[in-house]
Design a protein around this motif. Sequence first.
Motif, PDB file in Angstrom:
ATOM      1  N   TRP A   1      38.207 -36.677 -21.204  1.00 48.85           N
ATOM      2  CA  TRP A   1      38.594 -37.920 -20.544  1.00 48.85           C
ATOM      3  C   TRP A   1      38.731 -37.711 -19.033  1.00 48.85           C
ATOM      4  O   TRP A   1      38.306 -38.551 -18.250  1.00 48.85           O
ATOM      5  N   GLU A   2      39.321 -36.593 -18.625  1.00 48.01           N
ATOM      6  CA  GLU A   2      39.464 -36.321 -17.193  1.00 48.01           C
ATOM      7  C   GLU A   2      38.110 -36.163 -16.521  1.00 48.01           C
ATOM      8  O   GLU A   2      37.882 -36.686 -15.423  1.00 48.01           O
ATOM      9  N   ASP A   3      37.175 -35.445 -17.160  1.00 48.58           N
ATOM     10  CA  ASP A   3      35.840 -35.270 -16.588  1.00 48.58           C
ATOM     11  C   ASP A   3      35.092 -36.595 -16.502  1.00 48.58           C
ATOM     12  O   ASP A   3      34.418 -36.878 -15.508  1.00 48.58           O
ATOM     13  N   ALA A   4      35.192 -37.408 -17.534  1.00 50.33           N
ATOM     14  CA  ALA A   4      34.518 -38.709 -17.517  1.00 50.33           C
ATOM     15  C   ALA A   4      35.098 -39.604 -16.425  1.00 50.33           C
ATOM     16  O   ALA A   4      34.359 -40.336 -15.762  1.00 50.33           O
ATOM     17  N   THR A   5      36.398 -39.532 -16.217  1.00 50.09           N
ATOM     18  CA  THR A   5      37.029 -40.323 -15.164  1.00 50.09           C
ATOM     19  C   THR A   5      36.613 -39.821 -13.784  1.00 50.09           C
ATOM     20  O   THR A   5      36.400 -40.620 -12.871  1.00 50.09           O
ATOM     21  N   ASN A   6      36.486 -38.507 -13.617  1.00 54.28           N
ATOM     22  CA  ASN A   6      36.034 -37.961 -12.335  1.00 54.28           C
ATOM     23  C   ASN A   6      34.608 -38.384 -12.022  1.00 54.28           C
ATOM     24  O   ASN A   6      34.271 -38.630 -10.860  1.00 54.28           O
ATOM     25  N   GLU A   7      33.757 -38.477 -13.032  1.00 51.99           N
ATOM     26  CA  GLU A   7      32.360 -38.848 -12.828  1.00 51.99           C
ATOM     27  C   GLU A   7      32.160 -40.362 -12.773  1.00 51.99           C
ATOM     28  O   GLU A   7      31.048 -40.820 -12.540  1.00 51.99           O
ATOM     29  N   PHE A   8      33.216 -41.116 -12.990  1.00 52.82           N
ATOM     30  CA  PHE A   8      33.125 -42.577 -13.026  1.00 52.82           C
ATOM     31  C   PHE A   8      32.693 -43.121 -11.672  1.00 52.82           C
ATOM     32  O   PHE A   8      33.298 -42.816 -10.646  1.00 52.82           O
ATOM     33  N   THR A   9      31.628 -43.894 -11.653  1.00 55.24           N
ATOM     34  CA  THR A   9      31.150 -44.517 -10.419  1.00 55.24           C
ATOM     35  C   THR A   9      31.285 -46.020 -10.578  1.00 55.24           C
ATOM     36  O   THR A   9      30.418 -46.685 -11.113  1.00 55.24           O
ATOM     37  N   GLY A  10      32.391 -46.531 -10.156  1.00 55.28           N
ATOM     38  CA  GLY A  10      32.646 -47.959 -10.260  1.00 55.28           C
ATOM     39  C   GLY A  10      33.309 -48.445  -8.986  1.00 55.28           C
ATOM     40  O   GLY A  10      33.230 -47.813  -7.932  1.00 55.28           O
ATOM     41  N   ASN A  11      33.976 -49.558  -9.086  1.00 55.45           N
ATOM     42  CA  ASN A  11      34.621 -50.165  -7.933  1.00 55.45           C
ATOM     43  C   ASN A  11      36.118 -49.890  -7.883  1.00 55.45           C
ATOM     44  O   ASN A  11      36.832 -50.522  -7.125  1.00 55.45           O
ATOM     45  N   LEU A  12      36.585 -48.961  -8.683  1.00 56.44           N
ATOM     46  CA  LEU A  12      38.010 -48.660  -8.709  1.00 56.44           C
ATOM     47  C   LEU A  12      38.402 -47.728  -7.568  1.00 56.44           C
ATOM     48  O   LEU A  12      37.617 -46.892  -7.134  1.00 56.44           O
ATOM     49  N   ASN A  13      39.643 -47.855  -7.113  1.00 57.41           N
ATOM     50  CA  ASN A  13      40.182 -46.971  -6.079  1.00 57.41           C
ATOM     51  C   ASN A  13      40.504 -45.607  -6.678  1.00 57.41           C
ATOM     52  O   ASN A  13      40.496 -45.425  -7.891  1.00 57.41           O
ATOM     53  N   ASN A  14      40.822 -44.665  -5.796  1.00 56.86           N
ATOM     54  CA  ASN A  14      41.275 -43.359  -6.274  1.00 56.86           C
ATOM     55  C   ASN A  14      42.611 -43.480  -7.009  1.00 56.86           C
ATOM     56  O   ASN A  14      42.860 -42.759  -7.968  1.00 56.86           O
ATOM     57  N   GLU A  15      43.464 -44.402  -6.565  1.00 57.94           N
ATOM     58  CA  GLU A  15      44.744 -44.621  -7.240  1.00 57.94           C
ATOM     59  C   GLU A  15      44.512 -45.126  -8.659  1.00 57.94           C
ATOM     60  O   GLU A  15      45.203 -44.710  -9.594  1.00 57.94           O
ATOM     61  N   ASP A  16      43.549 -46.028  -8.819  1.00 62.29           N
ATOM     62  CA  ASP A  16      43.240 -46.542 -10.154  1.00 62.29           C
ATOM     63  C   ASP A  16      42.705 -45.430 -11.049  1.00 62.29           C
ATOM     64  O   ASP A  16      43.071 -45.335 -12.219  1.00 62.29           O
ATOM     65  N   LYS A  17      41.856 -44.592 -10.482  1.00 59.93           N
ATOM     66  CA  LYS A  17      41.303 -43.482 -11.265  1.00 59.93           C
ATOM     67  C   LYS A  17      42.398 -42.506 -11.684  1.00 59.93           C
ATOM     68  O   LYS A  17      42.388 -41.992 -12.800  1.00 59.93           O
ATOM     69  N   GLN A  18      43.356 -42.252 -10.792  1.00 59.87           N
ATOM     70  CA  GLN A  18      44.463 -41.352 -11.144  1.00 59.87           C
ATOM     71  C   GLN A  18      45.304 -41.950 -12.260  1.00 59.87           C
ATOM     72  O   GLN A  18      45.751 -41.234 -13.163  1.00 59.87           O
ATOM     73  N   ALA A  19      45.522 -43.259 -12.221  1.00 65.35           N
ATOM     74  CA  ALA A  19      46.295 -43.909 -13.280  1.00 65.35           C
ATOM     75  C   ALA A  19      45.547 -43.835 -14.612  1.00 65.35           C
ATOM     76  O   ALA A  19      46.155 -43.624 -15.666  1.00 65.35           O
ATOM     77  N   ILE A  20      44.241 -43.992 -14.569  1.00 69.43           N
ATOM     78  CA  ILE A  20      43.433 -43.912 -15.789  1.00 69.43           C
ATOM     79  C   ILE A  20      43.396 -42.475 -16.303  1.00 69.43           C
ATOM     80  O   ILE A  20      43.375 -42.242 -17.511  1.00 69.43           O
TER      81      ILE A  20
END
Length: 149
Positions: A92-111
């Motif tokens: 899950w952490e790797d998939a979130t790191n590779e996520f290319t969307g419109n979310l901020n870094n704060e949103d990615k950290q929360a996810i």
Amino acid sequence: MQFIKYCMLFFVFITSALIGKYISQKYKYRLEELEEMKNSLNIFKTKIKFTYEPIPEIFEEISKNVNTNQNISNLFRKAKEKMQNETTTKAWEDATNEFTGNLNNEDKQAIKTLSKLLRSNRHRRATKPNRNHRKFFRRTNKTSTRRKK
């Protein structure tokens, strides 16, 4: 000379309007992705709570059901693919790191914090039925010893 001046002002007005529209679209897409992520996590929570399906199967189903946003669908699909080789938390952490969307870094950290919940939820799911079985056997053993007396 006046004509060139007005043409330049018109050009500046048009470019600033286009830049503003581009920036507002980015926020609009971010909001849509956050809402879709919220819906997907609610589906995940419901599936875990009532069906006890394995996490990769739930992620596959979520990635198929997310029709409006391909970015969120790709996130769950990548996480499911990575779970074949890695632990749930790491995938899950790797998939979130590779996520290319419109979310901020704060949103990615929360996810990303969801990965810790995945681990604890998995542990809780594994131990909960055992607890129920133990309680059942204790009750039956107590009643059987009472009857003997």
